[in-house]
Scaffold this motif. Structure first.
Motif, PDB file in Angstrom:
ATOM      1  N   ASP A   1      19.963  62.303  49.171  1.00  0.00           N
ATOM      2  CA  ASP A   1      19.481  63.429  48.360  1.00  0.00           C
ATOM      3  C   ASP A   1      20.304  64.681  48.643  1.00  0.00           C
ATOM      4  O   ASP A   1      20.635  65.444  47.725  1.00  0.00           O
ATOM      5  CB  ASP A   1      17.998  63.706  48.624  1.00  0.00           C
TER       6      ASP A   1
ATOM      7  N   LYS B   1      23.713  64.310  46.937  1.00  0.00           N
ATOM      8  CA  LYS B   1      23.593  64.560  45.495  1.00  0.00           C
ATOM      9  C   LYS B   1      23.475  66.047  45.209  1.00  0.00           C
ATOM     10  O   LYS B   1      24.113  66.570  44.289  1.00  0.00           O
ATOM     11  CB  LYS B   1      22.397  63.805  44.927  1.00  0.00           C
TER      12      LYS B   1
ATOM     13  N   TRP C   1      26.314  67.860  42.946  1.00  0.00           N
ATOM     14  CA  TRP C   1      25.913  68.423  41.658  1.00  0.00           C
ATOM     15  C   TRP C   1      25.823  69.941  41.707  1.00  0.00           C
ATOM     16  O   TRP C   1      25.879  70.599  40.670  1.00  0.00           O
ATOM     17  CB  TRP C   1      24.621  67.780  41.175  1.00  0.00           C
TER      18      TRP C   1
ATOM     19  N   GLU D   1      29.196  59.557  43.749  1.00  0.00           N
ATOM     20  CA  GLU D   1      28.417  60.647  43.141  1.00  0.00           C
ATOM     21  C   GLU D   1      29.338  61.630  42.411  1.00  0.00           C
ATOM     22  O   GLU D   1      28.995  62.121  41.338  1.00  0.00           O
ATOM     23  CB  GLU D   1      27.581  61.367  44.208  1.00  0.00           C
TER      24      GLU D   1
ATOM     25  N   LYS E   1      29.225  62.615  38.411  1.00  0.00           N
ATOM     26  CA  LYS E   1      29.184  64.006  37.949  1.00  0.00           C
ATOM     27  C   LYS E   1      30.338  64.287  36.979  1.00  0.00           C
ATOM     28  O   LYS E   1      30.134  64.904  35.929  1.00  0.00           O
ATOM     29  CB  LYS E   1      29.222  64.980  39.119  1.00  0.00           C
TER      30      LYS E   1
END
Length: 187
Positions: free
Chosen positions: A10, A13, A17, A50, A54
């Motif tokens: 988490d 991410k 992001w 990840e 994105k």
């Protein structure tokens, strides 16, 4: 997946992001968070995965995102006496310290106020919970602080943001419908 891995995933991410960190920055974050039970190989490999997700998502984003509009507001405020910082530390106190440090590199009378959001605000914005902005007057009290907030609120509304604020220094400015889309190459 165990709690340790989920927490670190988490965090990865959120950092990817959020759009401020490089893959190397995030690898350092992982190093800081590793503890017993963590699957280091999987976590480290998830960073590039990840980033690829994105970059693919960015292709469908509008040309001008909310973060682009916020950057424009921040630049306008800066020219009008309010220094604005993105991702200033991780907590409120960090944000005030970062603001004080940033202000110290300018002439004393250049800014009458400042504004920022910190890392926890960024995490909430990335997860779709809107964006909170802190503000303060450089050396004034309540009436001056309210003037700073009103100036920021007016600029945000002019840029098309819905802003929630109770008009007191007890509450930060809130942009409840902030759609966090920060391109990796935009900063």
């Amino acid at each position: 997946m165990n709690e340790v891995n989920q927490y670190i995933l988490d965090t990865i991410k959120s950092h990817v992001w959020g759009g401020f960190d490089t893959p190397d920055d995030i690898q350092e974050v992982i190093s800081d968070l590793l503890e017993e039970g963590a699957d280091e190989k999987m976590l480290r490999e998830s960073v590039s995965t990840e980033f690829m997700k994105k970059l693919e998502a960015e292709k469908s984003w509008p040309k001008v995102t909310d973060i682009d509009r916020l950057e424009s507001v921040f630049l306008t405020l800066k020219t009008n006496g309010i220094l604005c910082l993105h991702n200033a530390g991780y907590t409120m106190s960090d944000g005030h310290e970062d603001s004080d440090e940033a202000l110290s590199s300018y002439p004393k009378d250049k800014f009458f106020g400042y504004c920022f959001y910190h890392g926890q605000d960024l995490e909430r914005a990335v997860s779709g919970e809107g964006l909170m902005l802190a503000y303060d007057h450089v050396n004034g009290d309540v009436p001056e602080k309210i003037n700073v907030a009103q100036t920021i609120q007016k600029a945000l509304k002019k840029a098309g943001f819905d802003v929630e604020w109770d008009g007191t220094t007890n509450q930060r400015l809130s942009i409840p419908k902030f759609d966090w889309k920060h391109r990796a190459n935009s900063r």
